[in-house]
Design a protein around this motif. Structure first.
Motif, PDB file in Angstrom:
ATOM      1  N   UNK A  19      25.925  60.321 -13.956  1.00 39.35           N
ATOM      2  CA  UNK A  19      24.740  60.634 -13.156  1.00 39.35           C
ATOM      3  C   UNK A  19      23.679  59.548 -13.298  1.00 39.35           C
ATOM      4  N   UNK A  20      23.490  59.051 -14.530  1.00 40.36           N
ATOM      5  CA  UNK A  20      22.494  58.006 -14.756  1.00 40.36           C
ATOM      6  C   UNK A  20      22.916  56.722 -14.048  1.00 40.36           C
ATOM      7  N   UNK A  21      24.185  56.371 -14.147  1.00 45.97           N
ATOM      8  CA  UNK A  21      24.660  55.150 -13.485  1.00 45.97           C
ATOM      9  C   UNK A  21      24.492  55.255 -11.973  1.00 45.97           C
ATOM     10  N   UNK A  22      24.820  56.395 -11.412  1.00 46.81           N
ATOM     11  CA  UNK A  22      24.663  56.582  -9.973  1.00 46.81           C
ATOM     12  C   UNK A  22      23.192  56.589  -9.572  1.00 46.81           C
ATOM     13  N   UNK A  23      22.346  57.186 -10.404  1.00 49.05           N
ATOM     14  CA  UNK A  23      20.905  57.198 -10.121  1.00 49.05           C
ATOM     15  C   UNK A  23      20.365  55.774 -10.125  1.00 49.05           C
ATOM     16  N   UNK A  24      20.782  54.967 -11.093  1.00 50.05           N
ATOM     17  CA  UNK A  24      20.340  53.566 -11.131  1.00 50.05           C
ATOM     18  C   UNK A  24      20.761  52.834  -9.856  1.00 50.05           C
ATOM     19  N   UNK A  25      22.013  53.044  -9.464  1.00 53.33           N
ATOM     20  CA  UNK A  25      22.498  52.405  -8.247  1.00 53.33           C
ATOM     21  C   UNK A  25      21.714  52.819  -7.025  1.00 53.33           C
ATOM     22  N   UNK A  26      21.435  54.107  -6.903  1.00 52.12           N
ATOM     23  CA  UNK A  26      20.664  54.587  -5.753  1.00 52.12           C
ATOM     24  C   UNK A  26      19.254  54.030  -5.767  1.00 52.12           C
ATOM     25  N   UNK A  27      18.630  53.968  -6.957  1.00 50.28           N
ATOM     26  CA  UNK A  27      17.277  53.416  -7.034  1.00 50.28           C
ATOM     27  C   UNK A  27      17.263  51.940  -6.656  1.00 50.28           C
ATOM     28  N   UNK A  28      18.277  51.202  -7.068  1.00 53.68           N
ATOM     29  CA  UNK A  28      18.354  49.783  -6.692  1.00 53.68           C
ATOM     30  C   UNK A  28      18.509  49.643  -5.176  1.00 53.68           C
ATOM     31  N   UNK A  29      19.285  50.517  -4.561  1.00 47.77           N
ATOM     32  CA  UNK A  29      19.438  50.470  -3.109  1.00 47.77           C
ATOM     33  C   UNK A  29      18.119  50.812  -2.418  1.00 47.77           C
ATOM     34  N   UNK A  30      17.400  51.806  -2.948  1.00 47.32           N
ATOM     35  CA  UNK A  30      16.133  52.202  -2.354  1.00 47.32           C
ATOM     36  C   UNK A  30      15.081  51.101  -2.473  1.00 47.32           C
ATOM     37  N   UNK A  31      15.062  50.425  -3.612  1.00 44.67           N
ATOM     38  CA  UNK A  31      14.091  49.350  -3.822  1.00 44.67           C
ATOM     39  C   UNK A  31      14.455  48.143  -2.966  1.00 44.67           C
ATOM     40  N   UNK A  32      15.776  47.842  -2.868  1.00 45.04           N
ATOM     41  CA  UNK A  32      16.229  46.685  -2.096  1.00 45.04           C
ATOM     42  C   UNK A  32      16.087  46.962  -0.632  1.00 45.04           C
TER      43      UNK A  32
END
Length: 194
Positions: A181-194
């Motif tokens: 869940x943490x790894x997926x959350x990090x990925x989603x946050x990176x996509x949202x920021x990018x």
């Protein structure tokens, strides 16, 4: 040679483990009737409970009440705390149940706003001109965009500094699930920021 002024991850982990050990010792002493230990226990974990509850709760007005409810529940059941987990993990699991109960209570008794223009009232109530406020709102919006389970795992481990094992105990799931869940959350946050 330039050295970093930031502490290393190992130093941060050791500091958090020492703080957890102290909070757990104070909880056990409070359980035995030491009133000074009760005060130290509450002070040591109050900020973490407020942060955790604020991320779980959609109503900023209810955060203080839910944090207070968490400590009332914890102090009422302190006699059952045996120290098998850290006091922080135990307290945050109580906070989670307090928030869930708060949601249940709010859904049973919805509140209504009597004013004519509720959106204008909300906008006027927001602080303005505070340094870092806009960045904080952006961060809250990004974290709020995550699915609930990923948001909870991310907040517990990345913002409150709990271990994956402690987050698994609080979330009632396996450690591997928390890591995912943490790894997926990090990925989603990176996509949202990018």
């Amino acid at each position: 040679m330039i050295t970093s002024a930031l502490p290393s991850p190992a130093d941060l982990r050791a500091e958090r483990e020492a703080a957890d050990a102290s909070a757990t010792a104070w909880a056990l002493a409070a359980r035995a009737g030491d009133t000074d230990a009760v005060d130290r226990f509450v002070r040591a974990l109050h900020r973490d409970v407020l942060r955790y509850v604020s991320y779980l709760c959609a109503d900023p007005q209810a955060v203080d009440d839910l944090a207070q409810d968490t400590f009332l529940r914890a102090l009422g059941s302190l006699h059952r705390f045996e120290g098998r987990s850290s006091a922080r993990a135990w307290l945050l699991s109580i906070a989670r149940r307090a928030v869930i109960d708060g949601f249940r209570h709010a859904s049973a008794r919805p509140r209504r706003y009597d004013g004519a223009d509720w959106q204008a009232a909300v906008e006027r109530a927001q602080p303005q001109g505070v340094p870092g406020f806009d960045d904080g709102i952006a961060l809250l919006d990004l974290v709020a965009a995550l699915p609930a389970e990923r948001r909870e795992a991310f907040v517990l481990t990345q913002m409150l500094g709990l271990s994956y094992e402690e987050a698994a105990v609080i979330g009632g799931c396996p450690v591997g699930t928390v890591r995912s869940r943490v790894a997926r959350a990090r990925g989603e946050l990176m996509e949202l920021v990018g």
